[in-house]
Design a protein around this motif. Structure first.
Motif, PDB file in Angstrom:
ATOM      1  N   PRO A  87    -116.871  54.616  41.424  1.00 25.75           N
ATOM      2  CA  PRO A  87    -118.173  54.314  42.032  1.00 25.75           C
ATOM      3  C   PRO A  87    -118.353  52.837  42.371  1.00 25.75           C
ATOM      4  N   GLY A  88    -117.568  51.972  41.787  1.00 26.93           N
ATOM      5  CA  GLY A  88    -117.670  50.544  42.076  1.00 26.93           C
ATOM      6  C   GLY A  88    -116.809  50.086  43.235  1.00 26.93           C
ATOM      7  N   HIS A  89    -116.035  50.993  43.829  1.00 21.27           N
ATOM      8  CA  HIS A  89    -115.186  50.631  44.969  1.00 21.27           C
ATOM      9  C   HIS A  89    -116.077  50.132  46.103  1.00 21.27           C
ATOM     10  N   GLU A  90    -115.622  49.110  46.808  1.00 21.56           N
ATOM     11  CA  GLU A  90    -116.451  48.477  47.842  1.00 21.56           C
ATOM     12  C   GLU A  90    -116.968  49.451  48.891  1.00 21.56           C
ATOM     13  N   ARG A  91    -116.167  50.447  49.281  1.00 19.61           N
ATOM     14  CA  ARG A  91    -116.608  51.397  50.313  1.00 19.61           C
ATOM     15  C   ARG A  91    -117.550  52.458  49.744  1.00 19.61           C
ATOM     16  N   VAL A  92    -117.455  52.735  48.445  1.00 23.09           N
ATOM     17  CA  VAL A  92    -118.348  53.711  47.822  1.00 23.09           C
ATOM     18  C   VAL A  92    -119.714  53.065  47.572  1.00 23.09           C
ATOM     19  N   ARG A  93    -119.718  51.806  47.178  1.00 24.79           N
ATOM     20  CA  ARG A  93    -120.985  51.101  46.926  1.00 24.79           C
ATOM     21  C   ARG A  93    -121.878  51.076  48.155  1.00 24.79           C
ATOM     22  N   GLU A  94    -121.280  51.108  49.345  1.00 22.72           N
ATOM     23  CA  GLU A  94    -122.049  51.058  50.586  1.00 22.72           C
ATOM     24  C   GLU A  94    -122.810  52.345  50.872  1.00 22.72           C
ATOM     25  N   LEU A  95    -122.426  53.440  50.250  1.00 21.50           N
ATOM     26  CA  LEU A  95    -123.053  54.737  50.519  1.00 21.50           C
ATOM     27  C   LEU A  95    -124.433  54.804  49.864  1.00 21.50           C
ATOM     28  N   PRO A  96    -125.458  55.178  50.613  1.00 19.84           N
ATOM     29  CA  PRO A  96    -126.808  55.148  50.064  1.00 19.84           C
ATOM     30  C   PRO A  96    -127.055  56.116  48.908  1.00 19.84           C
ATOM     31  N   ASN A  97    -126.418  57.275  48.904  1.00 17.08           N
ATOM     32  CA  ASN A  97    -126.651  58.264  47.843  1.00 17.08           C
ATOM     33  C   ASN A  97    -125.437  58.455  46.941  1.00 17.08           C
ATOM     34  N   ALA A  98    -124.599  57.452  46.841  1.00 23.62           N
ATOM     35  CA  ALA A  98    -123.381  57.573  46.043  1.00 23.62           C
ATOM     36  C   ALA A  98    -123.709  57.674  44.559  1.00 23.62           C
TER      37      ALA A  98
END
Length: 109
Positions: A87-98
């Motif tokens: 969940p801390g991956h840079e591309r996952v952090r960008e997702l609003p409902n991650a």
């Protein structure tokens, strides 16, 4: 005749997890000389991860994506599992409902 092609399906796309070695990224400890699975592999073998519960079955430590026949769905499945693990991956952090809490994808059954 209608076109039922998914937009962009004929163009190669690169996953945000391409080339990622999963164990170090997820914080899993491995014995010296072991690297663990790489994102692009169809089978993720976490058998060598140190600290897993002794009661965890050996086959529960392996995620096999080969039963997913459609290669596009297989990539989606691996990306989803990787996003849950990281969940801390840079591309996952960008997702609003991650999901913001790591989800262990290997578990006892």
């Amino acid at each position: 005749m209608e076109n039922h092609t998914i937009l962009g399906a004929t163009e190669p796309s690169v996953s945000p997890f391409a080339g990622l070695i999963l164990c170090p990224a997820a914080g899993f400890a491995l014995p010296p000389g072991q690297t663990g699975p790489v994102f692009e592999q169809d089978v993720w073998d976490f058998s060598h991860v140190a600290g897993l519960p002794a009661y965890m079955k050996k086959d529960a430590r392996i995620l096999d994506f080969t039963p997913i026949r459609n290669p596009l769905w297989r990539v989606i499945a691996t990306e989803y599992i990787a996003a849950l693990m990281l969940p801390g991956h840079e591309r996952v952090r960008e997702l609003p409902n991650a999901v913001r809490t790591p989800t262990p994808c290997i578990h006892a059954t």
